[in-house]
Motif scaffolding. Structure first.
Motif, short mmCIF file in Angstrom:
data_model
loop_
_atom_site.label_atom_id
_atom_site.label_comp_id
_atom_site.label_asym_id
_atom_site.label_seq_id
_atom_site.Cartn_x
_atom_site.Cartn_y
_atom_site.Cartn_z
N MET A 1 51.72 34.42 38.74
CA MET A 1 50.77 33.44 38.22
C MET A 1 51.52 32.32 37.50
O MET A 1 52.44 32.58 36.74
CB MET A 1 49.81 34.12 37.26
CG MET A 1 48.78 33.20 36.69
SD MET A 1 47.54 34.16 35.81
CE MET A 1 47.08 32.98 34.59
N SER A 2 51.13 31.09 37.76
CA SER A 2 51.76 29.93 37.12
C SER A 2 51.22 29.74 35.72
O SER A 2 50.02 29.77 35.50
CB SER A 2 51.48 28.67 37.93
OG SER A 2 52.03 28.77 39.21
N ASN A 3 52.13 29.52 34.80
CA ASN A 3 51.76 29.21 33.43
C ASN A 3 52.44 27.92 33.02
O ASN A 3 53.56 27.64 33.43
CB ASN A 3 52.18 30.33 32.47
CG ASN A 3 51.39 31.59 32.68
OD1 ASN A 3 50.19 31.59 32.54
ND2 ASN A 3 52.08 32.66 33.04
N ILE A 4 51.75 27.15 32.19
CA ILE A 4 52.26 25.87 31.67
C ILE A 4 52.21 25.92 30.16
O ILE A 4 51.22 26.36 29.58
CB ILE A 4 51.39 24.69 32.15
CG1 ILE A 4 51.51 24.49 33.65
CG2 ILE A 4 51.69 23.42 31.39
CD1 ILE A 4 52.65 23.63 34.08
N LEU A 5 53.28 25.45 29.54
CA LEU A 5 53.18 25.18 28.12
C LEU A 5 53.70 23.76 27.89
O LEU A 5 54.57 23.28 28.60
CB LEU A 5 53.91 26.21 27.26
CG LEU A 5 55.41 26.42 27.34
CD1 LEU A 5 56.13 25.47 26.42
CD2 LEU A 5 55.72 27.85 26.94
N VAL A 6 53.06 23.09 26.95
CA VAL A 6 53.50 21.75 26.58
C VAL A 6 54.10 21.84 25.19
O VAL A 6 53.62 22.58 24.33
CB VAL A 6 52.37 20.70 26.66
CG1 VAL A 6 51.89 20.52 28.09
CG2 VAL A 6 51.20 21.04 25.76
N PHE A 7 55.16 21.09 24.99
CA PHE A 7 55.96 21.17 23.78
C PHE A 7 56.21 19.77 23.25
O PHE A 7 56.50 18.85 24.02
CB PHE A 7 57.29 21.87 24.12
CG PHE A 7 58.31 21.89 23.01
CD1 PHE A 7 58.04 22.51 21.81
CD2 PHE A 7 59.55 21.32 23.20
CE1 PHE A 7 58.99 22.54 20.78
CE2 PHE A 7 60.51 21.34 22.19
CZ PHE A 7 60.22 21.96 20.98
N ASN A 8 56.13 19.61 21.94
CA ASN A 8 56.45 18.35 21.29
C ASN A 8 57.89 18.44 20.79
O ASN A 8 58.16 18.98 19.71
CB ASN A 8 55.48 18.06 20.14
CG ASN A 8 55.70 16.70 19.54
OD1 ASN A 8 56.68 16.02 19.80
ND2 ASN A 8 54.76 16.28 18.71
N LYS A 9 58.83 17.95 21.61
CA LYS A 9 60.26 18.05 21.32
C LYS A 9 60.65 17.15 20.15
O LYS A 9 60.40 15.95 20.16
CB LYS A 9 61.09 17.67 22.54
CG LYS A 9 62.60 17.89 22.32
CD LYS A 9 63.41 17.37 23.49
CE LYS A 9 63.88 15.97 23.32
NZ LYS A 9 64.73 15.67 22.17
N PRO A 10 61.31 17.73 19.15
CA PRO A 10 61.81 16.89 18.05
C PRO A 10 63.00 16.03 18.47
O PRO A 10 63.66 16.30 19.47
CB PRO A 10 62.26 17.92 17.00
CG PRO A 10 61.64 19.21 17.38
CD PRO A 10 61.48 19.15 18.87
N TYR A 11 63.27 15.04 17.68
CA TYR A 11 64.45 14.19 17.82
C TYR A 11 65.70 15.06 17.68
O TYR A 11 65.75 15.99 16.87
CB TYR A 11 64.40 13.12 16.71
CG TYR A 11 65.56 12.18 16.65
CD1 TYR A 11 65.75 11.20 17.62
CD2 TYR A 11 66.47 12.24 15.60
CE1 TYR A 11 66.81 10.31 17.54
CE2 TYR A 11 67.52 11.36 15.50
CZ TYR A 11 67.70 10.40 16.48
OH TYR A 11 68.74 9.52 16.40
N GLN A 12 66.71 14.78 18.46
CA GLN A 12 68.00 15.46 18.45
C GLN A 12 67.89 16.96 18.72
O GLN A 12 68.51 17.78 18.04
CB GLN A 12 68.78 15.16 17.17
CG GLN A 12 69.19 13.70 17.10
CD GLN A 12 70.12 13.36 15.96
OE1 GLN A 12 70.16 14.03 14.93
NE2 GLN A 12 70.88 12.29 16.14
#
Length: 183
Positions: A1-12
């Motif tokens: 099963m396909s799963n997606i997560l979205v992430f708010n990547k910090p600077y550096q």
């Protein structure tokens, strides 16, 4: 099963799970085995990344031939004029050739809700800054930064806020959430 997560990547933070030089990576924020980034975001850029546990879906999201639009909020140094906006919309020519047309608009008050960056951008009181929204469907290395530089608007801060149907919305920096598979 396909799963997606979205992430708010910090600077550096590197958009990978390990680094032999000891720099911060996704592993500091995400401990989901067998999840991989669908595309990259530069070390000195912030914002939305999509990760999945499905290799075919990862390829579909990250491959430029699928023309998945990416939206960036870009703080540039200088006073933006109509000629620069026109050149960005037409697609400036970079050292590796012309870029495709982009959707570009000036941003206003909505950027006041952004999280502070650590460390903050350099501020020169004698030089104004403005925010642009730039939407592209290509994926060249450091493309948005090179596009703004080509029209004499150096990028001070770059935040990806959307990839195709996925949006950063109210996701705090360094946090992630599950999302539906839309493709």
């Amino acid at each position: 099963m396909s799963n997606i997560l979205v992430f708010n990547k910090p600077y550096q933070v590197l958009s990978q799970f390990n680094d032999d030089q000891g720099r911060p990576t996704l592993a500091k924020y995400i401990s989901m085995p067998k999840f991989y980034a669908a595309g990259r975001l530069d070390y000195d850029s912030e914002g939305l990344m999509v990760l999945t546990n499905d290799g075919k879906l990862q390829q579909q999201i990250s491959n430029p031939k699928h023309k998945l639009e990416k939206t960036y909020w870009v703080q540039v140094e200088g006073q933006v004029n109509e000629h620069q906006l026109k050149d960005l919309r037409a697609g400036p020519t970079l050292k590796d050739g012309p870029t495709q047309a982009a959707k570009v608009r000036l941003l206003g008050a909505q950027t006041h809700t952004l999280w502070p960056r650590t460390p903050p951008i350099r501020v020169r009181t004698s030089v104004p800054t403005q925010w642009l929204e730039i939407r592209i469907s290509e994926g060249r290395n450091r493309q948005v930064r090179r596009m703004t530089a080509a029209v004499d608007l150096p990028t001070l801060r770059l935040i990806r806020v959307a990839i195709g149907p996925w949006r950063i919305k109210d996701l705090n920096v360094g946090e992630w959430r599950w999302e539906s598979v839309y493709l």
